[in-house]
Every structure is written in structure tokens, then in C-alpha cells.
Design an enzyme around this catalytic site. Structure first.
Site, short mmCIF file in Angstrom:
data_model
loop_
_atom_site.label_atom_id
_atom_site.label_comp_id
_atom_site.label_asym_id
_atom_site.label_seq_id
_atom_site.Cartn_x
_atom_site.Cartn_y
_atom_site.Cartn_z
N CYS A 16 0.87 -1.18 0.00
CA CYS A 16 0.00 0.00 0.00
C CYS A 16 0.91 1.23 0.00
CB CYS A 16 -0.86 -0.01 1.26
SG CYS A 16 0.15 0.00 2.76
N HIS A 45 5.51 -5.22 8.91
CA HIS A 45 5.59 -6.60 9.40
C HIS A 45 5.87 -7.58 8.27
CE1 HIS A 45 2.96 -5.22 13.00
NE2 HIS A 45 4.24 -5.20 13.33
N CYS A 100 2.31 5.84 8.83
CA CYS A 100 1.48 6.10 7.66
C CYS A 100 0.61 7.34 7.91
CB CYS A 100 0.58 4.90 7.37
SG CYS A 100 -0.53 5.24 5.98
N GLU A 130 0.14 -0.58 16.32
CA GLU A 130 -0.71 0.55 15.92
C GLU A 130 -1.69 0.91 17.04
OE1 GLU A 130 -2.96 0.14 12.25
OE2 GLU A 130 -4.22 1.85 12.82
N THR A 168 -6.45 0.55 11.56
CA THR A 168 -6.70 0.75 10.13
C THR A 168 -6.80 -0.56 9.33
OG1 THR A 168 -4.34 0.92 9.77
CG2 THR A 168 -5.54 2.99 10.04
N CYS A 198 -8.49 1.61 6.42
CA CYS A 198 -7.97 2.39 5.28
C CYS A 198 -8.37 1.79 3.93
CB CYS A 198 -6.45 2.49 5.38
SG CYS A 198 -5.63 0.98 4.90
N SER A 226 1.83 -10.03 10.48
CA SER A 226 1.10 -9.00 9.73
C SER A 226 -0.40 -9.15 9.93
CB SER A 226 1.46 -9.11 8.24
OG SER A 226 0.58 -8.31 7.49
N ASN A 228 -2.98 -7.35 8.77
CA ASN A 228 -3.84 -7.25 7.58
C ASN A 228 -3.74 -8.50 6.71
OD1 ASN A 228 -2.32 -6.53 4.84
ND2 ASN A 228 -1.15 -5.67 6.53
N SER A 270 2.01 -5.45 3.38
CA SER A 270 3.45 -5.35 3.66
C SER A 270 4.27 -6.37 2.88
CB SER A 270 3.68 -5.52 5.16
OG SER A 270 2.97 -6.64 5.65
O1 10G Z 1 -1.24 -5.32 9.20
P1 10G Z 1 -0.33 -4.79 10.22
O2 10G Z 1 -0.92 -3.62 10.97
O3 10G Z 1 0.17 -5.83 11.19
O4 10G Z 1 0.96 -4.15 9.49
P2 10G Z 1 1.85 -4.59 8.27
O5 10G Z 1 3.19 -3.99 8.52
O6 10G Z 1 1.79 -6.04 8.00
O7 10G Z 1 1.20 -3.87 6.99
C1 10G Z 1 1.18 -2.50 6.78
C2 10G Z 1 0.20 -1.88 7.67
C3 10G Z 1 0.51 -0.97 8.61
C4 10G Z 1 1.78 -0.26 8.64
C5 10G Z 1 -0.48 -0.64 9.65
S1 10G Z 1 -1.21 0.89 9.32
FE1 SF4 Z 2 -1.43 3.19 5.63
FE2 SF4 Z 2 -1.62 1.02 7.06
FE3 SF4 Z 2 -3.45 1.53 5.25
FE4 SF4 Z 2 -1.06 0.86 4.47
S1 SF4 Z 2 -2.43 -0.43 5.61
S2 SF4 Z 2 -2.25 2.60 3.67
S3 SF4 Z 2 0.23 1.73 6.04
S4 SF4 Z 2 -3.04 2.74 7.06
#
Ligand code: 10G
Ligand code: SF4
Length: 311
Positions: A16, A45, A100, A130, A168, A198, A226, A228, A270
Site C-alpha cells: 500500500c 511486518h 502512515c 498501531e 486501520t 484504510c 502481519s 492485515n 506489507s
Molecule cells: O497489518 P499490520 O498492521 O500488522 O501491518 P503490516 O506492517 O503487515 O502492513 C502494513 C500496515 C501498517 C503499517 C499498519 S497501518
Molecule cells: Fe497506511 Fe496502514 Fe493503510 Fe497501508 S495499511 S495505507 S500503512 S493505514
């Protein structure tokens, strides 16, 4: 694996705009100031991303006491509490904030409403960085709920000025259920004009929903930490499709694809595309003959870099 297996690629998937920006901040800090660059928490992550940046000279820490005086420090994309911000400032580091902008937006809203006397119900996963960062915008007055039954347990000091905030990267559907329970208990609660979940989270989950109706198994590229990415695999399972997460191609087990004709493939926000390509190669080596990209939303969101790192 069967003959004639097709891979369906989710659209959108992978990085993203917040992740792109966060990684670029560390890379540019390394170019501009040289190694080492300290990063509080994994910048995102993902094992591959973290190892790649380590090889380039980034040092990942959790406790600011591990950072030598005079160092350059980057905050991870997940954001930090006021206490961490303050400690970093007191220790005199050169700071670059890779939080972010969509997480910062939530922090700003919390600070603004807190000044007006609001307390908050935060929907999120306890212990996630977060959630710690957002809850840590205030000394008190944010009540965390992780699941519907938690809603009955929280004890705000008043009910006239209450607002909802969320992590988010939540499951859109689970969050909607929890919000409904919150509304039932606190009918006057204030909600953000635009939800805190988001665009990237929404789009990747929407793509998995569409994909799940068309495949026999969903493979999600993403690290176990991670949030998400876990939500994507969980969503496919809720829709009745087997789903597995892999941190890299080597983790993909041939027996998962046994008897499957259509293999859905996606990646968390990520997870880099290089890993998706390696997983495609591995599924092809196991017998897949074609790759088809699904139709989906094209994302054009891009966030600017912090001032001191622009070229
Ligand atoms: O999905 P999470 O929050 O564990 O993070 P990630 O690093 O796997 O993915 C990017 C999302 C963020 C930085 C959280 S806004
Ligand atoms: Fe921003 Fe987290 Fe959404 Fe990616 S997943 S756009 S880092 S809020």
C-alpha cells in the site's frame, strides 16, 4: 497437483502507499546519512523487507535505550505513542517518522476530540503496535474493544462525549459488527466521517471476497505478524475457501494444492511483489499452466516523503 491448474491473482494486492513510503524513508535515510539507521519496531511486518533493510544497514530495536546517542531513528509505519515520541526527542535523536499518514490522521482526530472532552472506544487488537500508538496519544480515556462481548464490559466515565476509533487494518465485516454493538449501547456515539479502516485494507479484502467465489484455495503472501495479511486468509476461510499464509515460496506445501484446479493468490499490504512472483514460479513448478489477473481497483494513492528526505 492436477493438470491445467490456473492461478488467479488478486487485484489489488501487496504494498500500500503507507508501506511504500515507510520503506523508502529507511532506504533514503541510509543513502543520506549512511549506516546504521535505527528503526523502532519492524518498519512493516514483513520478514523479507526487514532482512533486506538489515543487510543495507538498518538496525531494528523495540527499546529506545538500545539506540546510541546522536543516532538517526525512524518510527515504523504503525505509529508510536506520545511517550515514545517524547522519549526519542529527549534522547536527542535525528527522527524520521514513517507512520502512515492515514494512521497519523487517526492520531490527530483523537487529540482534537480529546481537547473537546471526548472519550474513545477503540476497536483493535490488543498489543498491536498501531493500537499501542493510537491509545498512547492520550494518558487515559481510550477504551479498547477487540470483540463484540467486550462492548458490554467497558466503563467510560461519561456517555455524552464518546467517539469511535479503529485500527486501520481490521476485518471490515468484524469491525462493522462491533460498531453495531457499540451503537446499540451508546446510540449517540460519534463516528469518523470516513471510517478509519484504510482504503488498502478495504480494497484487499474486497478483492479476496470476489476471488473466493472463483477459486478452490487462497494463498496469502504475508508474515505471521502481519495483521492485515492474517485478515485476508481469515476472510477467505469465513467464505468457505481453504486458505494458507506463506512468508515465502518455500513455505508453500504441495499438499495444499492437491485436487485444486483454481488457486487464488494475494498478498498483504506489507508483502513485496517479488515474493508473489516466487510463489507463482513455485505453483507453476508444481504444475500450474496459466496465470490470470483478476479485474480490480487500480490504486493511485501516494504519500509524500518527510521534508529532510526528499531528493
Ligand atoms: O497489518 P499490520 O498492521 O500488522 O501491518 P503490516 O506492517 O503487515 O502492513 C502494513 C500496515 C501498517 C503499517 C499498519 S497501518
Ligand atoms: Fe497506511 Fe496502514 Fe493503510 Fe497501508 S495499511 S495505507 S500503512 S493505514
Amino acid at each position: 497437483m492436477n493438470e491445467g491448474v490456473e492461478i488467479l491473482l488478486a487485484e489489488p494486492r501487496g504494498f500500500c502507499a503507507g508501506v511504500d513510503r515507510a520503506i523508502e524513508i529507511v532506504e533514503r535515510a541510509l543513502q543520506k546519512f549512511g549506516a546504521p539507521i535505527y528503526v523502532r519496531h519492524e518498519i512493516v511486518h514483513n520478514t523479507f523487507v526487514v532482512n533486506d533493510l538489515k543487510a543495507k544497514g538498518a538496525i531494528f530495536i523495540e527499546d529506545l535505550a538500545e539506540v546510541p546517542p546522536g543516532s538517526t531513528l525512524v518510527f515504523s509505519a504503525h505509529g508510536v505513542s506520545k511517550a515514545v515520541q517524547e522519549e526519542a526527542r529527549m534522547r536527542g535523536f535525528e527522527i524520521f517518522d514513517a507512520t502512515c499518514p492515514l494512521v497519523t490522521k487517526v492520531h490527530v482526530e483523537v487529540a482534537k476530540l480529546a481537547k473537546e472532552g471526548y472519550e474513545f472506544i477503540m476497536i483493535g487488537h490488543k498489543g498491536h503496535p498501531e493500537v499501542e500508538g493510537t491509545m498512547g496519544q492520550l494518558d487515559h480515556g481510550i477504551h479498547l474493544v477487540e470483540e463484540v462481548p467486550d462492548v458490554a464490559q467497558i466503563q467510560p466515565t461519561q456517555t455524552k462525549k464518546l467517539a469511535i476509533v479503529t485500527q486501520t487494518t481490521l476485518s471490515v465485516d468484524d469491525a462493522a459488527q462491533i460498531k453495531e454493538a457499540v451503537r446499540q449501547r451508546f446510540p449517540d456515539i460519534r463516528e469518523p466521517k470516513q471510517q478509519d479502516i484504510c482504503y488498502a485494507t478495504q480494497n484487499r479484502q474486497d478483492a479476496v471476497k470476489i476471488m473466493s467465489g472463483q477459486v478452490d484455495v487462497v494463498i496469502v503472501v504475508g508474515s505471521p505478524t502481519s495483521s492485515n495479511s492474517n485478515r485476508l486468509a481469515e476472510l477467505a476461510r469465513k467464505l468457505g475457501v481453504e486458505s494458507f499464509m506463506v512468508d515465502n515460496a518455500a513455505e508453500l506445501r504441495p499438499e495444499w494444492l492437491e485436487g485444486k484446479m483454481r488457486v487464488g493468490l494475494t498478498a498483504g499490504a506489507s508483502a513485496p511483489e517479488i515474493l508473489v512472483n516466487e510463489v507463482i514460479d513455485r505453483i507453476k513448478a508444481l504444475g500450474a499452466v496459466s496465470v490470470r489477473k483478476m479485474d480490480g481497483i487500480e490504486e493511485t494513492v501516494k504519500f509524500p516523503l518527510p521534508k529532510g528526505l526528499k531528493l
